[in-house]
Scaffold this motif. Structure first.
Motif, short mmCIF file in Angstrom:
data_model
loop_
_atom_site.label_atom_id
_atom_site.label_comp_id
_atom_site.label_asym_id
_atom_site.label_seq_id
_atom_site.Cartn_x
_atom_site.Cartn_y
_atom_site.Cartn_z
N GLN A 292 6.82 -1.79 -2.76
CA GLN A 292 5.68 -1.24 -3.37
C GLN A 292 5.69 0.23 -3.19
OE1 GLN A 292 1.95 -2.43 -3.66
NE2 GLN A 292 2.28 -3.97 -2.90
N PHE A 293 5.17 0.54 -4.26
CA PHE A 293 5.72 2.14 -3.90
C PHE A 293 4.61 2.94 -3.78
CE2 PHE A 293 9.64 0.90 -5.57
CZ PHE A 293 10.79 1.22 -4.82
N HIS A 294 4.24 4.08 -3.53
CA HIS A 294 2.40 4.78 -4.02
C HIS A 294 2.91 5.30 -5.68
CE1 HIS A 294 0.65 6.12 -0.01
NE2 HIS A 294 2.09 5.72 0.49
N GLN A 295 1.98 5.18 -5.75
CA GLN A 295 1.39 5.45 -6.90
C GLN A 295 2.08 7.31 -7.19
OE1 GLN A 295 -2.66 5.40 -8.39
NE2 GLN A 295 -1.96 3.49 -8.08
N TYR A 296 1.29 8.40 -6.23
CA TYR A 296 2.50 9.17 -6.71
C TYR A 296 3.67 10.06 -6.19
CZ TYR A 296 0.19 9.36 -2.12
OH TYR A 296 0.51 9.20 -0.77
N GLN A 297 4.36 8.92 -5.16
CA GLN A 297 5.58 9.11 -5.22
C GLN A 297 6.55 7.92 -5.10
OE1 GLN A 297 5.18 9.58 -0.96
NE2 GLN A 297 7.20 10.32 -0.63
N ASP A 298 6.76 7.82 -6.35
CA ASP A 298 7.85 6.43 -6.56
C ASP A 298 8.91 6.33 -6.19
OD1 ASP A 298 8.26 6.13 -9.76
OD2 ASP A 298 7.90 7.92 -8.49
N SER A 299 9.40 6.66 -5.43
CA SER A 299 10.89 7.54 -4.94
C SER A 299 11.46 6.63 -4.15
CB SER A 299 11.48 8.74 -5.42
OG SER A 299 10.68 9.73 -4.25
N THR A 300 10.37 6.53 -2.80
CA THR A 300 10.61 6.04 -1.92
C THR A 300 9.35 4.70 -1.53
OG1 THR A 300 10.54 7.80 -0.73
CG2 THR A 300 10.14 6.10 0.92
N PRO A 301 10.19 3.74 -1.32
CA PRO A 301 9.56 2.26 -0.78
C PRO A 301 9.14 2.72 0.09
CG PRO A 301 11.41 1.40 -1.12
CD PRO A 301 11.32 3.21 -1.27
N TYR A 302 7.32 1.95 0.28
CA TYR A 302 6.27 2.78 1.09
C TYR A 302 6.44 1.80 2.55
CZ TYR A 302 1.49 2.88 3.55
OH TYR A 302 0.37 2.59 4.06
N THR A 303 6.51 2.33 3.53
CA THR A 303 6.69 1.79 5.16
C THR A 303 5.36 1.51 5.58
OG1 THR A 303 8.27 2.35 5.22
CG2 THR A 303 7.17 1.62 6.92
N GLY A 304 3.98 1.06 5.31
CA GLY A 304 2.64 0.97 6.63
C GLY A 304 1.84 -0.09 6.35
N TYR A 305 0.67 0.27 6.62
CA TYR A 305 -0.24 -0.56 6.16
C TYR A 305 -1.19 -0.20 4.82
CZ TYR A 305 0.79 -1.81 10.81
OH TYR A 305 1.41 -2.27 11.92
N CYS A 306 -2.14 -1.00 4.45
CA CYS A 306 -2.97 -0.99 3.25
C CYS A 306 -3.56 -2.27 3.55
CB CYS A 306 -2.66 -1.15 1.95
SG CYS A 306 -2.07 -2.78 1.30
N HIS A 307 -5.17 -1.81 3.12
CA HIS A 307 -6.33 -2.29 3.75
C HIS A 307 -7.41 -3.00 2.83
CE1 HIS A 307 -6.11 -1.66 8.07
NE2 HIS A 307 -5.36 -1.18 7.36
N LEU A 308 -7.65 -4.06 2.48
CA LEU A 308 -8.61 -4.38 1.31
C LEU A 308 -9.74 -5.82 2.00
CD1 LEU A 308 -8.45 -5.41 -2.02
CD2 LEU A 308 -7.34 -6.83 -1.43
N SER A 309 -10.81 -5.61 1.25
CA SER A 309 -12.12 -5.71 1.52
C SER A 309 -12.33 -6.77 0.89
CB SER A 309 -13.67 -4.92 1.80
OG SER A 309 -12.60 -4.13 3.00
#
Length: 190
Positions: free
Chosen positions: A51-68
């Motif tokens: 997973q990568f941020h759309q605006y920052q695709d050089s660093t793999p994402y560490t953290g949480y994301c939420h969906l309803s």
């Protein structure tokens, strides 16, 4: 007259304490990052989807994301260096609906489902003598099953081979045992 106090190791202790606090704060900010899931996207790196941020695709994402979901359930995904490590879905009441833990290869280590009343509904087992268990809303076991190896004679010369058999044990809602079913893989239609 100057008084000089020399406490051995005080400077080292203070430096160590400052370092520990800064590492703890850095780790907390790295892990506690939170974003909506739609700001992440998948990209394959060395055969794995990260997973990568759309605006920052050089660093793999560490953290949480939420969906309803439309039914009111919420899902929290936890990523470590781009790899999904945990998925927790909750009912609108706050009780856990499903929890799934993943290893570094992307395979799940643990998966459990819960009834809306908070009781365990079922679990998939990775390292066990059976593969799954399901439970009634009152907490009693309902089913237990999985694959087993059955030793069968191969020919008349004492040679043997193993055949994989699916088994399913069933209990009544009052906790009394009901029956066991065994299937050969050829008889099961998926």
């Amino acid at each position: 007259m100057k008084i000089k106090i020399n406490i051995p190791g005080l400077t080292g202790l203070l430096l160590l304490l400052a370092f520990a606090i800064s590492c703890r704060q850095h780790k907390a900010t790295a892990i506690e990052r939170d974003c909506p899931c739609d700001s992440l996207y998948h990209r394959e790196v060395k055969g794995k989807y990260l997973q990568f941020h759309q605006y920052q695709d050089s660093t793999p994402y560490t953290g949480y994301c939420h969906l309803s979901r439309d039914n009111g359930n919420t899902i929290r995904y936890h990523y470590e260096s781009g790899l999904l490590t945990e998925q927790i879905e909750k009912y609108p009441s706050g009780f856990i609906c499903e929890i799934t833990l993943y290893d570094t290869s992307g395979a799940f280590n643990k998966r459990e489902n819960y009834h809306p009343n908070g009781q365990l509904a079922g679990r998939m087992l990775v390292r066990s003598d059976h593969g799954y268990e399901s439970f009634y809303p009152n907490g009693n076991i309902q089913r237990k099953g999985g694959f087993s190896l059955l030793k069968k004679p191969f020919d008349r010369r004492d040679s043997t081979f193993y055949e994989e058999i699916l088994f399913d044990s069933i209990w009544k809602s009052n906790g009394s045992f009901d029956s066991v079913y065994r299937y050969s893989p050829a008889s099961v239609t998926y």
